[in-house]
Scaffold this motif. Structure first.
Motif, PDB file in Angstrom:
ATOM      1  N   ALA A  65       8.006   3.634   3.122  1.00 26.63           N
ATOM      2  CA  ALA A  65       9.326   3.459   3.759  1.00 26.63           C
ATOM      3  C   ALA A  65       9.982   2.155   3.304  1.00 26.63           C
ATOM      4  O   ALA A  65      11.206   2.104   3.161  1.00 26.63           O
ATOM      5  CB  ALA A  65       9.170   3.469   5.279  1.00 26.63           C
ATOM      6  N   ILE A  66       9.186   1.111   3.098  1.00 29.90           N
ATOM      7  CA  ILE A  66       9.790  -0.198   2.783  1.00 29.90           C
ATOM      8  C   ILE A  66      10.071  -0.357   1.285  1.00 29.90           C
ATOM      9  O   ILE A  66      11.132  -0.849   0.901  1.00 29.90           O
ATOM     10  CB  ILE A  66       8.874  -1.365   3.225  1.00 29.90           C
ATOM     11  CG1 ILE A  66       8.512  -1.264   4.706  1.00 29.90           C
ATOM     12  CG2 ILE A  66       9.561  -2.707   2.973  1.00 29.90           C
ATOM     13  CD1 ILE A  66       7.401  -2.219   5.114  1.00 29.90           C
ATOM     14  N   ALA A  67       9.092   0.015   0.435  1.00 34.72           N
ATOM     15  CA  ALA A  67       9.187  -0.321  -0.994  1.00 34.72           C
ATOM     16  C   ALA A  67      10.497   0.155  -1.648  1.00 34.72           C
ATOM     17  O   ALA A  67      11.160  -0.638  -2.324  1.00 34.72           O
ATOM     18  CB  ALA A  67       7.963   0.214  -1.739  1.00 34.72           C
ATOM     19  N   LYS A  81       9.461  -6.905  -9.784  1.00 36.67           N
ATOM     20  CA  LYS A  81       8.817  -5.603  -9.962  1.00 36.67           C
ATOM     21  C   LYS A  81       8.068  -5.255  -8.674  1.00 36.67           C
ATOM     22  O   LYS A  81       7.404  -6.123  -8.105  1.00 36.67           O
ATOM     23  CB  LYS A  81       7.839  -5.669 -11.141  1.00 36.67           C
ATOM     24  CG  LYS A  81       8.528  -6.044 -12.452  1.00 36.67           C
ATOM     25  CD  LYS A  81       7.529  -6.495 -13.491  1.00 36.67           C
ATOM     26  CE  LYS A  81       8.200  -6.882 -14.792  1.00 36.67           C
ATOM     27  NZ  LYS A  81       9.039  -8.109 -14.681  1.00 36.67           N
ATOM     28  N   ILE A  82       8.177  -4.009  -8.256  1.00 35.97           N
ATOM     29  CA  ILE A  82       7.512  -3.597  -7.010  1.00 35.97           C
ATOM     30  C   ILE A  82       6.530  -2.466  -7.317  1.00 35.97           C
ATOM     31  O   ILE A  82       6.843  -1.547  -8.075  1.00 35.97           O
ATOM     32  CB  ILE A  82       8.548  -3.141  -5.955  1.00 35.97           C
ATOM     33  CG1 ILE A  82       9.534  -4.295  -5.680  1.00 35.97           C
ATOM     34  CG2 ILE A  82       7.861  -2.713  -4.666  1.00 35.97           C
ATOM     35  CD1 ILE A  82      10.602  -3.972  -4.658  1.00 35.97           C
ATOM     36  N   ILE A  83       5.346  -2.600  -6.717  1.00 31.05           N
ATOM     37  CA  ILE A  83       4.310  -1.577  -6.916  1.00 31.05           C
ATOM     38  C   ILE A  83       3.794  -1.165  -5.545  1.00 31.05           C
ATOM     39  O   ILE A  83       3.533  -2.019  -4.700  1.00 31.05           O
ATOM     40  CB  ILE A  83       3.112  -2.160  -7.716  1.00 31.05           C
ATOM     41  CG1 ILE A  83       3.545  -2.628  -9.105  1.00 31.05           C
ATOM     42  CG2 ILE A  83       1.977  -1.147  -7.822  1.00 31.05           C
ATOM     43  CD1 ILE A  83       2.441  -3.363  -9.867  1.00 31.05           C
ATOM     44  N   SER A  84       3.655   0.141  -5.335  1.00 32.61           N
ATOM     45  CA  SER A  84       2.887   0.557  -4.151  1.00 32.61           C
ATOM     46  C   SER A  84       1.613   1.222  -4.663  1.00 32.61           C
ATOM     47  O   SER A  84       1.648   2.040  -5.582  1.00 32.61           O
ATOM     48  CB  SER A  84       3.714   1.465  -3.240  1.00 32.61           C
ATOM     49  OG  SER A  84       3.932   2.710  -3.844  1.00 32.61           O
ATOM     50  N   SER A 110       0.884  -1.167   0.000  1.00 31.65           N
ATOM     51  CA  SER A 110       0.000   0.000   0.000  1.00 31.65           C
ATOM     52  C   SER A 110       0.917   1.211   0.000  1.00 31.65           C
ATOM     53  O   SER A 110       1.973   1.190   0.637  1.00 31.65           O
ATOM     54  CB  SER A 110      -0.855   0.040   1.270  1.00 31.65           C
ATOM     55  OG  SER A 110      -1.510  -1.185   1.438  1.00 31.65           O
ATOM     56  N   ASN A 111       0.502   2.263  -0.674  1.00 30.23           N
ATOM     57  CA  ASN A 111       1.341   3.464  -0.706  1.00 30.23           C
ATOM     58  C   ASN A 111       1.059   4.329   0.523  1.00 30.23           C
ATOM     59  O   ASN A 111       0.741   5.505   0.419  1.00 30.23           O
ATOM     60  CB  ASN A 111       1.092   4.237  -2.007  1.00 30.23           C
ATOM     61  CG  ASN A 111       2.164   5.275  -2.263  1.00 30.23           C
ATOM     62  OD1 ASN A 111       3.318   5.085  -1.887  1.00 30.23           O
ATOM     63  ND2 ASN A 111       1.792   6.393  -2.865  1.00 30.23           N
ATOM     64  N   ASN A 112       1.138   3.703   1.695  1.00 30.50           N
ATOM     65  CA  ASN A 112       0.938   4.441   2.947  1.00 30.50           C
ATOM     66  C   ASN A 112       2.312   4.664   3.595  1.00 30.50           C
ATOM     67  O   ASN A 112       3.348   4.413   2.979  1.00 30.50           O
ATOM     68  CB  ASN A 112      -0.028   3.683   3.861  1.00 30.50           C
ATOM     69  CG  ASN A 112       0.454   2.270   4.164  1.00 30.50           C
ATOM     70  OD1 ASN A 112       1.586   1.911   3.865  1.00 30.50           O
ATOM     71  ND2 ASN A 112      -0.407   1.466   4.754  1.00 30.50           N
TER      72      ASN A 112
END
Ligand code: FAD
Length: 319
Positions: free
Chosen positions: A101-103, A150-153, A94-96
């Motif tokens: 902070a993690i992504a 691949k990483i998505i927030s 989630s883009n919270n």
């Protein structure tokens, strides 16, 4: 191969944003012809297997007391191990605050491409292209990811929660958890009934309210509507309200179903944090206030007359 979704929890409860991420991740897995798996860290009081109804087949659970307090560095290292355990090629956050902070840390560690703030499912018809907001929501960019992982927030309220049937297999993950270099000395709970980032309705006040003593009506209206309270930046800067309520370009970006802006001019920096709200109601005594241009409904009037009338009307409707 799998799509791995980070399941964010607070005090043992899975956050609503994670249910959106799970539903989104399950659909991405379907698009790629693979399975969706989840990873959850720390002590959880909820029935994790029940999260299977959002389409996730397996949940990796790392239960360790160190993980009951958020530490981006420690979390990143553990999630990297979950990526290996799940053989994940796509990782969803989630883009919270936690996801933000993690992504990027995980992306650096795994040499993975990252799209932060995605607003739609990836287009997998020709590669892997993810749509995101840019320029404070004024435009979209389509970013092609070609890295093996691949990483998505995912931005809040960008994907509908889809609940069906099914349970997930809960698999304890025996990950190495490094010692946290952060010492938590106190936890100050955010006041208010609904966390702002998860609220469906937000009642927000600006400098037009003249002073902190006038926030009683904002809180009363929020309470009646089951809403969270927010404010413009100058209001937080002069300490009328706490900074965690400040929304906008330099504050929290929110996307509730209903945003009620009271005594807020609608500066571009404020709009940047709220323009993804589904419906915007503006109450301002100045008919030329810029916020009216972004409003779905506008009331030109003095907040000190209008808001008490709305409160009375809501009370009548609620009986
Ligand atoms: P004002 O601009 O003073 O507006 C008050 C409004 O209340 C007016 O429209 C007035 O007509 C109305 N009003 C007055 N009395 C009444 C009444 N009795 N009833 C009804 N209406 C009334 N701002 C943010 O909010 N969030 C941010 O993240 C942010 N980031 C920024 C970043 C940068 C780099 C910069 C330069 C600025 C940023 N700002 C941000 C500040 C922003 O530009 C505005 O100054 C701010 O949003 C104005 O706050 P306001 O609308 O509460 O106050």
């Amino acid at each position: 191969m799998s799509v791995l979704i980070f399941i964010d929890q607070a005090e043992g409860h899975v956050k609503k944003a994670s249910l959106e991420a799970l539903s989104y991740g399950a659909k991405v897995a379907e698009q790629l012809g693979t399975t969706a798996e989840g990873v959850v860290l720390g002590t959880v009081t909820e029935d994790l297997a029940a999260l299977g109804k959002y389409g996730v087949k397996k949940i990796h659970h790392v239960s360790n007391d160190t993980l009951n307090h958020f530490d981006a560095q420690v979390f990143t290292a553990v999630i990297a191990q979950a990526v290996t355990a799940a053989n994940a090629t796509v990782v969803i956050f989630s883009n919270n605050v936690d996801g933000k902070a993690i992504a990027p840390r995980l992306a650096a560690r795994l040499k993975a491409g990252l799209v932060s703030g995605a607003v739609a499912l990836p287009d997998t018809s020709n590669g892997f292209v993810v749509k995101k907001n840019v320029f404070s929501g004024k435009a979209f960019a389509n970013i092609a990811l070609s890295s093996p992982i691949k990483i998505i927030s995912l931005n809040a309220n960008s994907y509908k929660i889809v609940a069906g049937e099914g349970t997930a297999e809960v698999a304890p993950l025996n990950a190495t958890v490094e010692a946290s270099r952060v010492k938590v000395t106190a936890v100050n709970k955010v006041t208010g009934e609904v966390p702002l980032s998860e609220a469906e309705i937000v009642v927000s006040g600006g400098r037009g309210l003249k002073g902190p003593e006038n926030w009683g009506m904002i809180e009363e209206l929020a309470h009646l509507l089951g809403a969270a309270t927010a404010c413009s930046r100058p209001v937080a800067d002069v300490h009328w309200r706490p900074h965690h309520e400040h929304v906008g370009q330099t504050g929290l970006a929110i996307a509730p179903n209903l945003y009620i802006a009271i005594g807020i001019s609608g500066a571009i920096q404020h709009l940047a944090g709220v323009n993804r709200s589904k419906v915007i109601v503006v109450i301002n005594k100045d008919p030329e206030a810029p916020f009216f241009k972004a409003a779905d409904y506008g009331i030109v009037g003095d907040a000190f007359e209008v808001v008490p009338k709305i409160i009375e009307a809501v009370k009548k409707v609620k009986g």
